[in-house]
Scaffold this motif. Sequence first.
Motif, short mmCIF file in Angstrom:
data_model
loop_
_atom_site.label_atom_id
_atom_site.label_comp_id
_atom_site.label_asym_id
_atom_site.label_seq_id
_atom_site.Cartn_x
_atom_site.Cartn_y
_atom_site.Cartn_z
N GLN A 1 9.33 2.35 1.85
CA GLN A 1 10.53 1.54 2.06
C GLN A 1 10.73 0.47 0.99
OE1 GLN A 1 10.44 -0.10 6.02
NE2 GLN A 1 10.60 1.88 7.02
N LYS A 2 9.65 0.05 0.34
CA LYS A 2 9.75 -1.06 -0.62
C LYS A 2 9.15 -0.73 -1.98
CE LYS A 2 9.59 -4.55 3.05
NZ LYS A 2 8.88 -5.75 3.56
N VAL A 3 8.82 0.53 -2.21
CA VAL A 3 8.18 0.93 -3.46
C VAL A 3 8.95 2.09 -4.08
CG1 VAL A 3 6.04 1.71 -4.54
CG2 VAL A 3 5.94 0.22 -2.53
N GLY A 4 9.33 1.94 -5.35
CA GLY A 4 9.96 3.03 -6.09
C GLY A 4 8.92 3.79 -6.89
N ILE A 5 9.29 4.96 -7.37
CA ILE A 5 8.35 5.80 -8.12
C ILE A 5 9.00 6.27 -9.42
CG2 ILE A 5 6.90 7.86 -8.11
CD1 ILE A 5 6.92 7.79 -5.08
N TYR A 6 8.32 6.01 -10.55
CA TYR A 6 8.69 6.59 -11.83
C TYR A 6 7.83 7.83 -12.06
CZ TYR A 6 11.32 2.45 -13.35
OH TYR A 6 12.23 1.43 -13.47
N TYR A 7 8.47 9.00 -12.16
CA TYR A 7 7.75 10.22 -12.53
C TYR A 7 7.87 10.37 -14.04
CZ TYR A 7 7.66 11.45 -7.58
OH TYR A 7 7.45 11.45 -6.22
N ASP A 8 6.79 10.03 -14.75
CA ASP A 8 6.84 10.04 -16.22
C ASP A 8 6.59 11.43 -16.80
OD1 ASP A 8 7.35 7.32 -16.32
OD2 ASP A 8 5.23 6.80 -16.29
N GLN A 9 5.69 12.17 -16.18
CA GLN A 9 5.36 13.52 -16.64
C GLN A 9 5.24 14.44 -15.43
OE1 GLN A 9 1.80 13.53 -19.06
NE2 GLN A 9 2.48 11.82 -20.31
N ILE A 10 5.90 15.58 -15.49
CA ILE A 10 5.79 16.58 -14.42
C ILE A 10 5.73 17.96 -15.06
CG2 ILE A 10 6.71 17.38 -12.23
CD1 ILE A 10 8.55 15.04 -12.13
N GLN A 11 4.74 18.74 -14.66
CA GLN A 11 4.62 20.11 -15.12
C GLN A 11 4.33 21.02 -13.93
OE1 GLN A 11 1.61 19.89 -18.28
NE2 GLN A 11 3.24 20.13 -19.77
N ALA A 12 4.86 22.22 -13.98
CA ALA A 12 4.67 23.18 -12.90
C ALA A 12 4.26 24.53 -13.46
CB ALA A 12 5.96 23.31 -12.09
N TYR A 13 3.47 25.26 -12.68
CA TYR A 13 3.11 26.63 -13.03
C TYR A 13 2.76 27.39 -11.75
CZ TYR A 13 -1.85 25.33 -12.52
OH TYR A 13 -3.06 24.88 -12.02
N ALA A 14 2.71 28.70 -11.85
CA ALA A 14 2.38 29.54 -10.70
C ALA A 14 1.01 30.17 -10.89
CB ALA A 14 3.45 30.62 -10.51
N HIS B 1 0.82 -1.21 0.00
CA HIS B 1 0.00 0.00 0.00
C HIS B 1 0.86 1.27 0.00
CE1 HIS B 1 -3.76 2.06 0.25
NE2 HIS B 1 -3.38 2.75 1.31
N PRO B 2 1.42 1.63 -1.13
CA PRO B 2 2.37 2.76 -1.16
C PRO B 2 1.76 4.07 -0.70
CG PRO B 2 1.67 2.12 -3.38
CD PRO B 2 1.19 1.06 -2.46
N SER B 3 2.57 4.83 0.02
CA SER B 3 2.16 6.16 0.48
C SER B 3 2.41 7.19 -0.61
CB SER B 3 2.95 6.54 1.74
OG SER B 3 2.70 5.62 2.79
N LYS B 4 1.66 8.28 -0.56
CA LYS B 4 1.81 9.34 -1.54
C LYS B 4 3.20 9.99 -1.42
CE LYS B 4 -1.72 11.60 -0.01
NZ LYS B 4 -2.79 12.63 0.16
#
Length: 212
Positions: free
Chosen positions: A91-104, A52-55
């Motif tokens: 502790q046991k889950v990796g994360i692939y960030y495939d798309q990231i966008q930022a704005y203000a 159950h991966p955490s955010k």
Amino acid sequence: MSQVYSKSPKDCASKESFINTDNFKYKKLFCVFSTFFTSLISFILLIWLILHPSKPQFSLKEADIYLLNLSNSHLLNSSIQLTLFSKNPNQKVGIYYDQIQAYAAYKGQQITVDTSIPPFYQGHQESNLLTASLVGTGLPVAPSFAYEVGRDQTAGKLVLNVKVNGKLRWKVGAWVSGRYRFNVNCVAVMAFGPNIPPPLSARQGTLCSTSL
């Protein structure tokens, strides 16, 4: 004299036996594949429920407004530099960030265009610093924008929202999940007044909210 040909009961029995055998093979293959896929899906769900991966966690380390210039025709030019801290708490889950966008955003209005951040992989309990330059050129804003800025200048502070959104995948061992959309909202409070020269800065390390 016409002749009538008919199949003997023995021939009919042989044909029926062949059809039944063929159907049995297909049914057996179907049952085998169904059992296999059901077991596989159950195994994946079991792993998911156990782990159950955490955010992911985000915080705004630094935000600097170098330009916030409004023309007479309600078109905004802006330039903002930001640094985000990203952490994978699992502790046991990796994360692939495939798309990231930022704005203000300011007062619910987007004041920079969407800026892409390069995709990356984040290992177990790993942390990363993400930087981005957010700009806006000739962006249309509401007629009340100048009034809101003037009121904040009188109050002595400006509240800026930094929005981050994208898609990520979870990695458990060799298994990788499908893509999940995530949204991050960071609030930066900056000292603002007629005697404060640019850039306006927020460096208090604001914790951001994350939703999946």
